[in-house]
Design an enzyme around this catalytic site. Structure first.
Site, short mmCIF file in Angstrom:
data_model
loop_
_atom_site.label_atom_id
_atom_site.label_comp_id
_atom_site.label_asym_id
_atom_site.label_seq_id
_atom_site.Cartn_x
_atom_site.Cartn_y
_atom_site.Cartn_z
CE LYS A 136 -8.51 -8.71 3.44
NZ LYS A 136 -9.91 -8.60 2.93
CB SER A 220 -10.64 -5.20 4.32
OG SER A 220 -11.10 -6.37 3.67
CB SER A 244 -12.65 -6.37 0.93
OG SER A 244 -13.33 -5.79 2.01
#
Length: 565
Positions: A136, A220, A244
């Site tokens: 990420k 996210s 997330s």
């Protein structure tokens, strides 16, 4: 170069183009393919595989454990594996817009070095030798930029210039993965601010759900889940402060785990509002198989990360906490609804499938009446908004970019007054009391189980919907309660929405305004085909046991499904 605030769009466009330019020319898709992809609902499986060579298709169908074994056995080289995943990730990005950073050349150079090491020594360089792992875009990698979805972070170190750390810093997690033999090759998309259940920012736009492009991939850590659904990665690292890693995995039909906060190092990882430490973000892992989650956690803990980060508890991977075959009869609690927001029909059906599967496997299910979840989710929400949006607005000011629409109602155009310190301290006491009450309740359940133990795990929805329509994510309570409690939680896929059986109930009576908005947002046609996942919640710092229970649950689901064929 000084960034002129009125030109944030230009800066974003240049950044987007610079990433795309790193895709080798031989992997660039014909515009006709891109146009065809836009008309597809599902980009996974046959669609993306039709754009691959037979060998690249074969390599990228293997999961992490299989890939490592084939490299160790010299059936495949690290260069072959890395090349295949770089190519598939490049194609996935062109179809799905899921990458923030590409460093394929560096990855291939490292793969060749690892192959030379193998040839020279006859040994692998570590338990992750030759395995491509995606990250990420919060993790710093030397030589690679980290924007975290903010235009104002382009060309800086977390929005700051001339620090000496710009593109010259590794997160501890990155150093640990490299020491284990992993190959890092790309960083995946996320939403501006991180604090959104969709993936949208002003640099790359939207990342949609590759299984159903009418819906969001979640957030996210949305780019991670999208890339894995497209098999451009088998294993990646994300973060989770309110769902997330679990939300995107559930939305895209993959696996993930949110460990307890102190189990893995967050050192030198970029974050939103990093000074908020009452309910901190946790490192999380995402994969195409449950075995991959165990692989990466066990490997990282073998490096003793607590020696380099005092925030990490010194607990190695404990095999004695795993449940192995033959495993004992388990007792589950199931939360079909938290009685705040009722899950849509596909999720409700998914929960029923899980209940049937575990009961058919001989496990026990008992009722679950813990402290009211609305108390916990309210505490969590107030803590996350305690700075009045100051940190987010500071990052937006760097470029003059606007807040994304998905976050506007929370943040607005300007800062709000921060929470008074005495109120913040009171929330800390409320959080402590709520956690204690929940733990006490959990322990008390041993009096109503037939195992003589408290409930082994709690199964509940990840969200009240299967994926989500844009701007229709109204409630995060099913995931954020886990963050407030700091429990471990594993997400597994269960089924897919089916418009022929997941029917909108005209007679449903909403519980409250939020429940009404969520129910009204359900559209059986739009959700058709969307993955449905559930989460298995275990105790704090019990990742080994929780992951084992998730494996048992998933096997029960597979057995139940096969019995009906």
């Amino acid at each position: 170069m000084v960034l002129i605030k009125s030109h944030w769009k230009d800066a974003a466009s240049r950044k987007f183009a610079s990433v795309k330019a790193k895709i080798p020319v031989q992997w660039i898709l014909d515009p006709s393919v891109i146009e065809k992809a836009k008309k597809q609902s599902n980009l996974t499986g046959p669609f993306i595989e039709g754009l691959l060579s037979p060998i690249d298709k074969e390599i990228t169908t293997f999961d992490s454990i299989q890939l490592i074994a084939k490299i160790r056995e010299k059936t495949l080289t690290a260069e072959q594996v890395t090349g295949a995943f770089c190519k598939r990730a490049a194609i996935a990005h062109q179809l799905n817009n899921c990458l923030h950073e590409i460093f394929f050349e560096e990855a291939l150079d490292r793969a060749r070095e690892l192959d030379k090491h193998m040839e020279k020594t006859g040994c692998t360089s570590g338990p992750l030798h030759g395995l491509p792992i995606s990250l990420k875009d919060q993790f710093h990698v030397k030589g690679v930029e980290t924007t975290m979805g903010y235009v104002g972070w382009i060309g800086t170190y977390e929005g700051r210039k001339r620090t000496g750390k710009e593109m010259n810093t590794n997160s501890q997690m990155v150093d640990d993965l490299l020491s284990l033999g992993a190959i890092l090759y790309c960083k995946t998309s996320l939403p501006q601010t991180l604090l959104v259940g969709e993936t949208h920012n002003n640099i790359i736009g939207y990342t949609l759900n590759p299984v159903n492009q009418r819906l969001s991939c979640g957030g996210s850590s949305g780019g991670e889940a999208a890339l894995q659904a497209l098999r451009g990665s088998t294993l990646g690292v994300g973060t989770d402060i309110g769902g997330s890693v679990r939300i995107p995995a559930a939305f895209c039909g993959t696996f993930s785990i949110k460990p307890s906060v102190l189990r893995f190092s967050y050192k030198d990882v970029a974050n939103s509002n990093p000074g908020q430490t009452m309910v901190p973000s946790a490192i999380g892992f995402m994969a195409t198989a449950l075995s991959s989650l165990k692989l990466i956690m066990e490997s990282i803990l073998s490096t003793e990360p607590w020696l380099r980060d005092p925030e990490v508890v010194p607990i190695p991977w404990r095999k004695e906490h795993e449940l192995t075959v033959p495993h004992p009869k388990l007792c589950f609690a199931i939360i079909d609804t938290d009685n705040i927001v009722t899950p849509h029909p596909p999720v409700a059906r998914g929960m029923k499938l899980v209940r049937k599967a575990i009961e058919r496997a001989g496990h026990e299910v008992v009722s679950w009446e813990p402290p009211n979840h609305s108390i916990g989710t309210t505490i969590h929400g107030e803590i996350l908004s305690s700075d009045g949006g100051a940190n987010i607005h500071d990052q937006l000011k760097l470029s003059g970019e606007p807040i994304i629409p998905e976050k506007y109602d929370d943040i607005g155009n300007k800062r709000k007054p921060p929470m008074p310190i005495l109120r913040y301290q009171d929330l800390a006491l409320q959080r402590k009391a709520y956690r204690a009450a929940y733990a006490t309740y959990w322990e008390s359940t041993k009096h109503k189980t037939n195992t003589g133990r408290p409930v082994d795990a709690v199964i509940m929805p990840v969200a009240p919907h299967a994926a989500v329509l844009n701007m229709k994510y109204y409630y995060y309570g099913y995931t954020e309660i886990v963050n407030l409690l700091d429990y471990s939680s594993v997400c597994i896929p269960v089924t897919h929405a089916d418009k022929t059986i997941d029917i909108f109930r005209e007679d449903y009576r909403p519980l409250n305004p939020t429940d009404y908005k969520n129910w009204e947002a359900y559209d059986a046609d739009q959700y058709d085909g969307a993955p449905v996942g559930v989460q298995i919640m275990g105790h704090t710092l019990q990742e080994e046991r929780t992951l084992s229970i998730a494996q048992i649950t998933y096997e029960a689901l597979l057995n139940h499904a096969s019995s009906k064929l």
